[in-house]
Design a protein around this motif. Structure first.
Motif, PDB file in Angstrom:
ATOM      1  N   GLN A   1       0.735  -1.343  -0.046  1.00  0.00           N
ATOM      2  CA  GLN A   1      -0.169   0.055  -0.020  1.00  0.00           C
ATOM      3  C   GLN A   1       0.938   1.194  -0.138  1.00  0.00           C
ATOM      4  N   ILE A   2       1.997   1.138   1.005  1.00  0.00           N
ATOM      5  CA  ILE A   2       2.746   2.410   0.805  1.00  0.00           C
ATOM      6  C   ILE A   2       3.502   2.558  -0.538  1.00  0.00           C
ATOM      7  N   GLU A   3       3.886   1.469  -1.137  1.00  0.00           N
ATOM      8  CA  GLU A   3       4.659   1.669  -2.451  1.00  0.00           C
ATOM      9  C   GLU A   3       3.674   2.340  -3.482  1.00  0.00           C
TER      10      GLU A   3
ATOM     11  N   GLN B   1       3.970   6.201  -5.312  1.00  0.00           N
ATOM     12  CA  GLN B   1       4.134   6.409  -6.820  1.00  0.00           C
ATOM     13  C   GLN B   1       3.037   7.532  -6.858  1.00  0.00           C
ATOM     14  N   PHE B   2       1.906   7.398  -6.303  1.00  0.00           N
ATOM     15  CA  PHE B   2       1.002   8.555  -6.714  1.00  0.00           C
ATOM     16  C   PHE B   2       1.709   9.992  -6.112  1.00  0.00           C
ATOM     17  N   PHE B   3       2.382  10.020  -4.940  1.00  0.00           N
ATOM     18  CA  PHE B   3       2.940  11.095  -4.320  1.00  0.00           C
ATOM     19  C   PHE B   3       3.909  11.713  -5.573  1.00  0.00           C
ATOM     20  N   GLU B   4       4.734  10.702  -6.041  1.00  0.00           N
ATOM     21  CA  GLU B   4       5.744  11.170  -7.109  1.00  0.00           C
ATOM     22  C   GLU B   4       5.131  11.720  -8.442  1.00  0.00           C
ATOM     23  N   LYS B   5       3.965  11.145  -8.770  1.00  0.00           N
ATOM     24  CA  LYS B   5       3.263  11.397  -9.753  1.00  0.00           C
ATOM     25  C   LYS B   5       2.593  12.846  -9.688  1.00  0.00           C
TER      26      LYS B   5
ATOM     27  N   PHE C   1      -1.270  15.003   1.529  1.00  0.00           N
ATOM     28  CA  PHE C   1      -1.705  13.505   1.174  1.00  0.00           C
ATOM     29  C   PHE C   1      -0.346  12.824   1.755  1.00  0.00           C
ATOM     30  N   ALA C   2       0.732  13.356   1.553  1.00  0.00           N
ATOM     31  CA  ALA C   2       2.178  12.486   2.228  1.00  0.00           C
ATOM     32  C   ALA C   2       2.037  12.810   3.635  1.00  0.00           C
ATOM     33  N   SER C   3       1.462  13.663   4.339  1.00  0.00           N
ATOM     34  CA  SER C   3       1.677  13.532   5.911  1.00  0.00           C
ATOM     35  C   SER C   3       0.451  12.647   6.454  1.00  0.00           C
ATOM     36  N   SER C   4      -0.743  12.352   5.581  1.00  0.00           N
ATOM     37  CA  SER C   4      -1.464  11.541   6.159  1.00  0.00           C
ATOM     38  C   SER C   4      -1.704   9.981   5.681  1.00  0.00           C
ATOM     39  N   ASN C   5      -0.871   9.801   4.469  1.00  0.00           N
ATOM     40  CA  ASN C   5      -0.679   8.657   3.698  1.00  0.00           C
ATOM     41  C   ASN C   5       0.771   8.328   3.590  1.00  0.00           C
TER      42      ASN C   5
ATOM     43  N   VAL D   1      -8.116  14.799  -9.202  1.00  0.00           N
ATOM     44  CA  VAL D   1      -8.334  13.797  -9.581  1.00  0.00           C
ATOM     45  C   VAL D   1      -8.061  13.592 -11.345  1.00  0.00           C
ATOM     46  N   LYS D   2      -7.986  14.939 -11.976  1.00  0.00           N
ATOM     47  CA  LYS D   2      -8.045  15.108 -13.116  1.00  0.00           C
ATOM     48  C   LYS D   2      -6.627  14.142 -13.830  1.00  0.00           C
ATOM     49  N   ILE D   3      -5.550  13.965 -12.826  1.00  0.00           N
ATOM     50  CA  ILE D   3      -4.563  13.234 -13.307  1.00  0.00           C
ATOM     51  C   ILE D   3      -4.749  12.118 -13.779  1.00  0.00           C
ATOM     52  N   PHE D   4      -5.751  11.410 -13.200  1.00  0.00           N
ATOM     53  CA  PHE D   4      -6.256   9.944 -13.420  1.00  0.00           C
ATOM     54  C   PHE D   4      -7.115   9.791 -14.455  1.00  0.00           C
ATOM     55  N   LEU D   5      -7.905  10.831 -14.980  1.00  0.00           N
ATOM     56  CA  LEU D   5      -9.032  10.763 -15.984  1.00  0.00           C
ATOM     57  C   LEU D   5      -8.058  10.688 -17.619  1.00  0.00           C
ATOM     58  N   PRO D   6      -8.655   9.906 -18.299  1.00  0.00           N
ATOM     59  CA  PRO D   6      -8.077   9.819 -19.439  1.00  0.00           C
ATOM     60  C   PRO D   6      -8.218  11.002 -20.391  1.00  0.00           C
ATOM     61  N   PRO D   7      -7.129  11.171 -21.271  1.00  0.00           N
ATOM     62  CA  PRO D   7      -7.136  12.338 -22.175  1.00  0.00           C
ATOM     63  C   PRO D   7      -8.349  12.358 -22.848  1.00  0.00           C
ATOM     64  N   PRO D   8      -9.015  13.650 -23.307  1.00  0.00           N
ATOM     65  CA  PRO D   8      -9.880  13.819 -24.073  1.00  0.00           C
ATOM     66  C   PRO D   8      -9.949  13.455 -25.411  1.00  0.00           C
TER      67      PRO D   8
END
Length: 515
Positions: free
Chosen positions: A8-10, A14-18, A42-46, A508-515
């Protein structure tokens, strides 16, 4: 020991770096700042394996240069301190440190407090202590933009000789305010949450550690400019309180054994075999009760414990420090540290009023005044055996208490605190300096990361990868959304857009597919 949680931390990492990489692609300053705040929160809580982020701090330093404030000819009063908090609280050790620092300060000093995100909590003790030291409590208008707040903070802080940060781990405002060479006053960072990710390394002239030779500070953050300050205690009275009076006041059983513990819910949440409730069950019988302050009476885990113990393990919910909390501490035969995440200030208060304490060794480092006594238990068996002996052997109880008070006087008494402050003032640099950071941060994942992984581990998410933000917490209550990826399950673009509009936040737009 906790290795099954590493995956989970890995993913958090990955999300933090992204997210950090995405920040570099944003041109709009307000949006960039919002993402910086989000990434830090995010990084301080997760837990991500990171305990600081040079990349994030360097981005914020660059943004700080865009804030133009004329600081010419702003002078300061000698021996003046500005303590900066993100928020102040009625309970917990965070605000107590500031209150006691100011209360114990020399009358030749001036101490003011600035709170950047005011709440409705009662801070009358803090306000009174500030008034006694000829200071002012300043409450910011948090409706202002980051840049406007940073401008105000920079100008106000220039009027003080020393700046002390007691801010939240994710607060980006201090870097924006003090991340320029034109700001001259030395900045001290009180490291009240060493086990969690925090930002501020780039603007800190001295890090004030609460543990001696803090491995997280020195190795995981690679910080050398440190000073061991510890925590200020209350006056150690050595007074013998009549427990029966306190118990009658609180409607507790007068002739039973009373155990008290206090802390936020996440400090007790079981991980693998590390379970506070299981330990306490072994101490409870018809003649012993355990009261836990800070735990909601509606919490299922503790409702089950109450039922299983036949009403002898009792969650009490929130109790104000100055409105009943100390009565429970005085009424107790024994105070137990939280576990698997240990506490700190709560045990100082107990020892100060003559109640013995026990703390069980965990992955999280413990304070020096405890680890040098028999009250620091290295195994669960030792913890249980000593707890039973304290409850049933008055002579042994006095031996433990005497050790604790002697150690507390040595490390954390008011006189010891004043001596540390005097030594600190001798080593503070005359002028503030900023530093852009090498971006090769420590990010190894281990058991300590798991213990700090609040959102992903403690809240038992059903989804494989949970990315909660404060806005999503609110949205979860309204629509049942608990995971960023749940947004993607909707086929309708209009539904997705509705959610994004509701959140008013683009992460959340980071994870939405491009239009």
């Amino acid at each position: 020991m906790y290795q099954k949680y590493y995956e989970q931390i890995e993913k958090n990492q990955q999300f933090f770096e992204k997210t950090l990489n995405h920040i570099n692609s944003i041109d709009d300053v307000d949006k960039k700042l919002k993402f910086c705040q989000y990434a830090a929160q995010f990084a301080s809580s997760n837990n991500t394996g990171y305990y600081t982020s040079s990349k994030l701090e360097n981005i914020l330093l660059n943004l700080a240069q865009k804030i133009d404030v004329n600081l010419d000819n702003i002078d300061y009063k000698k021996e003046s301190f500005l303590h900066i908090l993100t928020e102040g609280y009625e309970v917990g050790g965070h605000t107590r440190v500031v209150e006691r620092w100011i209360k114990n300060a020399s009358y030749t000093q001036t101490h003011s407090v600035l709170i950047t995100k005011p709440t409705e909590q009662n801070l009358s003790v803090l306000e009174n202590n500030v008034s006694q030291k000829q200071g002012t409590v300043i409450y910011f208008n948090d409706d202002l933009s980051y840049f406007e707040q940073a401008k105000q903070l920079r100008k106000i802080a220039m009027q003080y000789e020393y700046i002390v940060l007691h801010v939240h781990m994710y607060d980006i405002l201090p870097i924006l305010a003090f991340g320029v060479k034109e700001f001259k006053r030395p900045v001290l960072f009180y490291n009240h949450a060493s086990h969690l990710f925090w930002i501020g390394k780039s603007i800190t002239d001295v890090v004030l550690d609460i543990e001696k030779d803090d491995e997280i500070t020195k190795i995981r953050r690679n910080i050398k400019n440190t000073f061991f300050l510890g925590v200020p205690s209350k006056e150690i009275t050595m007074e013998k309180f009549d427990k029966s009076i306190c118990r009658k006041k609180l409607h507790l059983p007068v002739n039973k054994k009373i155990i008290v513990s206090s802390g936020n819910w996440h400090k007790y949440y079981p991980i693998c075999d590390d379970n506070f409730i299981d330990l306490v069950q072994k101490l409870i019988n018809e003649d012993a009760y355990c009261y836990v302050i800070g735990i909601s009476k509606k919490d299922k885990l503790w409702k089950d414990a109450y039922k299983k113990s036949k009403g002898h393990i009792i969650p009490l919910g929130f109790i104000s420090h100055d409105n009943g909390y100390m009565d429970y501490i005085k009424a107790a035969d024994l105070c137990l540290d939280s576990f698997p995440m240990c506490g700190g200030m709560a045990l100082v208060d107990a020892i100060s009023v003559g109640t013995p304490v026990l703390s069980l060794k965990s992955v999280l480092p413990q304070f020096d005044y405890l680890i040098n006594t028999q009250a620091y238990c290295k195994t669960k068996e030792d913890f249980i055996a000593k707890a039973k002996k304290i409850l049933n052997d008055d002579k042994y109880r006095e031996i433990i208490l005497s050790q604790l008070q002697e150690s507390l006087i040595k490390f954390q008494s008011i006189d010891a605190w004043k001596e540390k402050i005097n030594n600190l003032l001798k080593i503070i640099p005359k002028e503030h300096k900023i530093k852009y950071l090498d971006e090769q941060d420590y990010k190894k994942i281990d058991d300590l990361c798991v213990l700090s992984n609040f959102k992903s581990i403690y809240e038992k998410r059903t989804k494989e990868f949970d990315l909660l933000t404060p806005d999503l917490f609110h949205f979860k209550r309204v629509q049942g959304i608990s995971n960023v990826f749940e947004i993607l399950k909707y086929k309708s673009d209009s539904k997705k857009l509705m959610i994004l509009k509701f959140l008013n936040f683009p992460a959340v737009k980071i994870f939405l597919p491009p239009p």
